[in-house]
Design a protein around this motif. Structure first.
Motif, mmCIF file in Angstrom:
data_model
loop_
_atom_site.group_PDB
_atom_site.id
_atom_site.type_symbol
_atom_site.label_atom_id
_atom_site.label_comp_id
_atom_site.label_asym_id
_atom_site.label_seq_id
_atom_site.Cartn_x
_atom_site.Cartn_y
_atom_site.Cartn_z
ATOM 1 N N PRO A 44 0.839 -1.198 0.000
ATOM 2 C CA PRO A 44 0.000 0.000 0.000
ATOM 3 C C PRO A 44 0.879 1.256 0.000
ATOM 4 O O PRO A 44 1.880 1.319 0.728
ATOM 5 N N HIS A 45 0.502 2.218 -0.815
ATOM 6 C CA HIS A 45 1.333 3.415 -0.944
ATOM 7 C C HIS A 45 0.490 4.620 -1.336
ATOM 8 O O HIS A 45 -0.652 4.485 -1.778
ATOM 9 N N ASN A 46 1.097 5.770 -1.194
ATOM 10 C CA ASN A 46 0.487 7.035 -1.588
ATOM 11 C C ASN A 46 1.591 7.904 -2.154
ATOM 12 O O ASN A 46 2.661 8.033 -1.560
ATOM 13 N N ASN A 47 1.312 8.501 -3.310
ATOM 14 C CA ASN A 47 2.272 9.382 -3.967
ATOM 15 C C ASN A 47 1.759 10.813 -3.910
ATOM 16 O O ASN A 47 0.549 11.045 -4.000
ATOM 17 N N ALA A 48 2.667 11.759 -3.792
ATOM 18 C CA ALA A 48 2.297 13.171 -3.837
ATOM 19 C C ALA A 48 3.409 13.944 -4.530
ATOM 20 O O ALA A 48 4.591 13.638 -4.369
ATOM 21 N N LEU A 49 3.003 14.928 -5.317
ATOM 22 C CA LEU A 49 3.955 15.782 -6.012
ATOM 23 C C LEU A 49 3.586 17.225 -5.719
ATOM 24 O O LEU A 49 2.416 17.608 -5.831
ATOM 25 N N THR A 50 4.592 18.007 -5.334
ATOM 26 C CA THR A 50 4.422 19.437 -5.110
ATOM 27 C C THR A 50 5.364 20.158 -6.051
ATOM 28 O O THR A 50 6.587 20.002 -5.937
ATOM 29 N N ALA A 51 4.806 20.897 -6.999
ATOM 30 C CA ALA A 51 5.636 21.632 -7.952
ATOM 31 C C ALA A 51 6.159 22.894 -7.270
ATOM 32 O O ALA A 51 5.381 23.714 -6.795
ATOM 33 N N GLU A 52 7.474 22.990 -7.202
ATOM 34 C CA GLU A 52 8.151 24.160 -6.644
ATOM 35 C C GLU A 52 9.239 24.558 -7.632
ATOM 36 O O GLU A 52 10.398 24.192 -7.453
ATOM 37 N N PRO A 53 8.835 25.255 -8.728
ATOM 38 C CA PRO A 53 9.801 25.562 -9.788
ATOM 39 C C PRO A 53 11.122 26.086 -9.233
ATOM 40 O O PRO A 53 11.113 26.823 -8.260
ATOM 41 N N PRO A 54 12.229 25.655 -9.800
ATOM 42 C CA PRO A 54 12.331 24.892 -11.041
ATOM 43 C C PRO A 54 12.194 23.385 -10.842
ATOM 44 O O PRO A 54 12.222 22.638 -11.815
ATOM 45 N N GLY A 101 3.010 9.208 8.979
ATOM 46 C CA GLY A 101 2.865 8.019 9.809
ATOM 47 C C GLY A 101 1.403 7.638 9.963
ATOM 48 O O GLY A 101 1.042 6.459 9.872
ATOM 49 N N GLU A 102 0.550 8.634 10.162
ATOM 50 C CA GLU A 102 -0.893 8.382 10.260
ATOM 51 C C GLU A 102 -1.433 7.876 8.921
ATOM 52 O O GLU A 102 -2.244 6.948 8.878
ATOM 53 N N LEU A 103 -0.984 8.478 7.822
ATOM 54 C CA LEU A 103 -1.383 8.004 6.495
ATOM 55 C C LEU A 103 -0.984 6.542 6.320
ATOM 56 O O LEU A 103 -1.766 5.729 5.836
ATOM 57 N N GLY A 104 0.223 6.189 6.731
ATOM 58 C CA GLY A 104 0.688 4.808 6.638
ATOM 59 C C GLY A 104 -0.190 3.857 7.445
ATOM 60 O O GLY A 104 -0.524 2.769 6.983
ATOM 61 N N ARG A 105 -0.594 4.276 8.644
ATOM 62 C CA ARG A 105 -1.479 3.434 9.451
ATOM 63 C C ARG A 105 -2.820 3.232 8.738
ATOM 64 O O ARG A 105 -3.353 2.119 8.718
ATOM 65 N N ARG A 106 -3.354 4.290 8.138
ATOM 66 C CA ARG A 106 -4.624 4.171 7.409
ATOM 67 C C ARG A 106 -4.462 3.276 6.177
ATOM 68 O O ARG A 106 -5.320 2.446 5.881
#
Length: 113
Positions: A44-54, A101-106
């Motif tokens: 189980p995993h969750n991905n997130a991307l935050t664009a902070e140019p460049p 950590g909470e996301l991982g538990r969920r």
């Protein structure tokens, strides 16, 4: 040995017009075989991307047995280096934040009812 929550973080240089969902989809394919799969995730995993140019900051939170951690990290790195629409600048493991950590538990609970 129980399952734990792990985080892998990367800096990416996104190409012109790249869909910001593409890196997450690539990692999901590497971990699950397809971004739309049946049944629970092996990892189980969750991905997130935050664009902070460049650059863009990308992170994957995953739940796994510690013995699987090296393979999962290798799959993440391979997925992030195999694209032509972005460039992997750097990557590293890091400890999960309290929220991660909470996301991982969920995530773990959702895949182990």
């Amino acid at each position: 040995m129980g399952r734990g929550t792990f985080v892998h973080e990367a800096a990416l240089r996104l190409g012109e017009g790249v869909d910001e969902r593409e890196p997450g989809a690539a990692v999901t394919v590497a971990l699950c075989g397809h971004w739309e799969h049946e049944g629970p995730c092996r990892w189980p995993h969750n991905n997130a991307l935050t664009a902070e140019p460049p650059l863009a900051r990308f992170r994957t939170v995953f739940v796994a047995d510690a013995a699987d951690e090296p393979e999962i990290r290798a799959r993440i790195v391979e997925a992030l280096t195999s694209a032509s629409t972005w460039t992997l600048i750097s990557h590293h493991p890091r400890p999960p934040t309290v929220d991660e950590g909470e996301l991982g538990r969920r995530l773990g609970a959702a895949h182990n009812p």
